[in-house]
Design a protein around this motif. Sequence first.
Motif, PDB file in Angstrom:
ATOM      1  N   LEU A   1       0.875  -1.261  -0.075  1.00 20.57           N
ATOM      2  CA  LEU A   1       0.148   0.041  -0.030  1.00 20.57           C
ATOM      3  C   LEU A   1       0.885   1.127   0.116  1.00 20.57           C
ATOM      4  O   LEU A   1       0.438   2.235  -0.669  1.00 20.57           O
ATOM      5  CB  LEU A   1      -1.118  -0.103   1.160  1.00 20.57           C
ATOM      6  N   LYS A   2       2.154   1.156   0.572  1.00 20.24           N
ATOM      7  CA  LYS A   2       2.862   2.459   0.541  1.00 20.24           C
ATOM      8  C   LYS A   2       3.242   2.684  -0.756  1.00 20.24           C
ATOM      9  O   LYS A   2       3.340   3.665  -1.190  1.00 20.24           O
ATOM     10  CB  LYS A   2       4.343   1.937   1.581  1.00 20.24           C
ATOM     11  N   ALA A   3       3.698   1.587  -1.439  1.00 21.65           N
ATOM     12  CA  ALA A   3       4.260   1.554  -2.907  1.00 21.65           C
ATOM     13  C   ALA A   3       3.260   2.180  -3.766  1.00 21.65           C
ATOM     14  O   ALA A   3       3.428   3.148  -4.553  1.00 21.65           O
ATOM     15  CB  ALA A   3       4.786  -0.031  -3.411  1.00 21.65           C
ATOM     16  N   ILE A   4       2.075   1.909  -3.667  1.00 22.44           N
ATOM     17  CA  ILE A   4       0.726   2.321  -4.714  1.00 22.44           C
ATOM     18  C   ILE A   4       0.596   3.668  -4.226  1.00 22.44           C
ATOM     19  O   ILE A   4       0.700   4.457  -5.020  1.00 22.44           O
ATOM     20  CB  ILE A   4      -0.337   1.400  -4.335  1.00 22.44           C
ATOM     21  N   ALA A   5       0.480   4.144  -2.916  1.00 23.28           N
ATOM     22  CA  ALA A   5       0.563   5.670  -2.366  1.00 23.28           C
ATOM     23  C   ALA A   5       1.538   6.379  -3.153  1.00 23.28           C
ATOM     24  O   ALA A   5       1.397   7.504  -3.341  1.00 23.28           O
ATOM     25  CB  ALA A   5       0.414   5.690  -1.141  1.00 23.28           C
TER      26      ALA A   5
ATOM     27  N   CYS B   1       1.998  -2.859  -7.066  1.00 23.44           N
ATOM     28  CA  CYS B   1       2.119  -3.789  -6.120  1.00 23.44           C
ATOM     29  C   CYS B   1       2.844  -5.061  -6.562  1.00 23.44           C
ATOM     30  O   CYS B   1       3.380  -5.879  -5.563  1.00 23.44           O
ATOM     31  CB  CYS B   1       0.582  -4.560  -6.019  1.00 23.44           C
ATOM     32  N   THR B   2       3.425  -5.152  -7.952  1.00 21.32           N
ATOM     33  CA  THR B   2       4.317  -6.017  -8.198  1.00 21.32           C
ATOM     34  C   THR B   2       5.161  -5.500  -9.397  1.00 21.32           C
ATOM     35  O   THR B   2       4.313  -5.331 -10.373  1.00 21.32           O
ATOM     36  CB  THR B   2       3.711  -7.318  -8.501  1.00 21.32           C
ATOM     37  N   GLY B   3       6.290  -5.507  -9.494  1.00 24.31           N
ATOM     38  CA  GLY B   3       7.091  -4.937 -10.577  1.00 24.31           C
ATOM     39  C   GLY B   3       7.656  -6.250 -11.275  1.00 24.31           C
ATOM     40  O   GLY B   3       7.624  -5.745 -12.625  1.00 24.31           O
ATOM     41  N   GLU B   4       7.599  -7.331 -10.936  1.00 26.83           N
ATOM     42  CA  GLU B   4       7.909  -8.497 -12.069  1.00 26.83           C
ATOM     43  C   GLU B   4       7.352  -9.937 -11.433  1.00 26.83           C
ATOM     44  O   GLU B   4       7.370 -10.811 -12.440  1.00 26.83           O
ATOM     45  CB  GLU B   4       9.523  -8.675 -11.976  1.00 26.83           C
ATOM     46  N   HIS B   5       7.024 -10.339 -10.098  1.00 24.90           N
ATOM     47  CA  HIS B   5       6.687 -11.035  -9.954  1.00 24.90           C
ATOM     48  C   HIS B   5       5.337 -11.672 -10.569  1.00 24.90           C
ATOM     49  O   HIS B   5       4.657 -12.836 -10.459  1.00 24.90           O
ATOM     50  CB  HIS B   5       6.459 -11.685  -8.371  1.00 24.90           C
ATOM     51  N   GLY B   6       4.227 -10.805 -10.682  1.00 32.39           N
ATOM     52  CA  GLY B   6       3.005 -11.119 -11.206  1.00 32.39           C
ATOM     53  C   GLY B   6       1.762 -11.066 -10.062  1.00 32.39           C
ATOM     54  O   GLY B   6       2.242 -10.839  -8.754  1.00 32.39           O
ATOM     55  N   ILE B   7       0.722 -11.445 -10.368  1.00 29.91           N
ATOM     56  CA  ILE B   7      -0.410 -11.274  -9.483  1.00 29.91           C
ATOM     57  C   ILE B   7      -0.623 -12.786  -8.889  1.00 29.91           C
ATOM     58  O   ILE B   7      -0.741 -12.848  -7.658  1.00 29.91           O
ATOM     59  CB  ILE B   7      -1.716 -10.610 -10.187  1.00 29.91           C
ATOM     60  N   GLY B   8      -1.019 -13.637  -9.903  1.00 24.28           N
ATOM     61  CA  GLY B   8      -1.052 -14.963  -9.329  1.00 24.28           C
ATOM     62  C   GLY B   8      -2.274 -14.810  -8.131  1.00 24.28           C
ATOM     63  O   GLY B   8      -3.250 -14.440  -8.635  1.00 24.28           O
ATOM     64  N   THR B   9      -2.298 -15.602  -7.283  1.00 25.01           N
ATOM     65  CA  THR B   9      -3.078 -15.712  -6.089  1.00 25.01           C
ATOM     66  C   THR B   9      -2.515 -14.607  -5.105  1.00 25.01           C
ATOM     67  O   THR B   9      -3.346 -14.119  -4.255  1.00 25.01           O
ATOM     68  CB  THR B   9      -3.385 -16.976  -5.478  1.00 25.01           C
ATOM     69  N   GLY B  10      -1.470 -14.643  -4.997  1.00 20.50           N
ATOM     70  CA  GLY B  10      -0.894 -13.701  -3.925  1.00 20.50           C
ATOM     71  C   GLY B  10      -1.009 -12.223  -4.054  1.00 20.50           C
ATOM     72  O   GLY B  10      -0.972 -11.567  -2.748  1.00 20.50           O
TER      73      GLY B  10
END
Length: 459
Positions: A403-407, A412-421
């Motif tokens: 949330l800090k990064a989004i603010a 929320c992810t630069g390279e891992h992706g969303i997946g379920t996590g």
Amino acid sequence: MTIMPEALTQALSARFGDRFSRTEALRAQHGQGESYHPSAPPDAVVFAETTEEVSEIVRLCAAERVPVIAFGAGTSLEGHLSAVRGGVSVDLSRMNAILRVSAEDLDCTVQAGVTREQLNTWLRDQGLFFPIDPGANATLGGMAATRASGTNAVRYGTMRENVLSLTVVLPDGRIIRTGGRARKSSAGYDLTRLFVGSEGTLGIITEVTLRLYGLPETISAALCAFPSIDQAIGTAIAVVQLGIPVARMEFMDPGLIAAVNAHSGLSLPTTDTLAFEFHGGPESVREQVAQVQALAQDNGGHDFSWASTPEERNRLWKARHNAFYAIVSRRQNARGWSSDVCVPVSALSECIRHTRHLLAGCSVPAVILGHVGDGNYHVVFAVDPHHQGELDEVAAVNKQMVLKAIALGGTCTGEHGIGTGKIAYLRAEHGDAVDLMATIKQAIDPLGIMNPGKMLPLS
């Protein structure tokens, strides 16, 4: 949970013979990646060897409305491979042919199961290489599906910039090609970029056409220690703002250095550290090195350590790439929980300081590392997957970091992706645009069989 119909089992078994399996061990292997996410095994695994076979598998599954999950090397980190609704795992690892290399055009076409190390070994004698390096020896189809990047992204970009076109099997079994080999096109929607990063939720990538690069004439690498994280990140920001074309610029915190030393037999100073690599002609590299060294010294950097031979460089980067395993191996029976965020480089120092503050109050061992040249960093936790209190504690830290990064205007992810996590954070980042993503998903995959339960909250 979808129950696999007997008719589908019989059809796949008859068509693929011993390349179709329902054994418990193989299913468990295909239901989990490298991270802490619990295994959710598929009902069956099929090893495909051609695009046409993938099409057959998908058509058979679509007829029975059975989910389909693509599998490459199994190195993903955010639960992309879990069969949360059962179904068939389509293993593409045997689709490992390098179909074409054009040295004149600096491009190639490979099957999805080719790994990045396999491709670079093949290209070396031609004076070429493919630079995208996420650390793990991932398949190129999986790297395209998750929009991977890694240590070289500061200079060479991500999979998004380096994929020219794809061959994709759609949810109804149709086979499409998303583009040609031209370096630019204004013809129609950019379908290549739609499927790059789609995590197998829109179709299965079976072939990838990639940009290639000439091997650098000169490569030099160095480590530099810093008294504080602000001085290290300040140096990284200055390098980016001055446009110095470093190939790699990696941040490693003291905990990571200690783990790497123990795991790889190194003796690096356990302090906040930047690792650099420089590519180019001899004069260009000398100029880059002089500029970066001056900036680092202005920011309190000291103890420059040079890796001048290929063996020393390879040892350094292998140690860095093994960081995930180095951290996890320091705790018995631990699993890795690796989270990443990416922010504008001007916000990087603030974001990492915030994360370090969060970790100071966390009981779970954790380290910070990152591709700081493009604002991307990671936290790796060595967590006991059977200790719910630890999982809850790490989840709370992860949430505050994201949330800090989004603010700060990040992701929320630069390279891992969303997946379920990272599903819970997609709407916080994209707002109502998530509804448009869901509309696209519904239009392309109306039966909802392509890697369901991933990326989109309602998929």
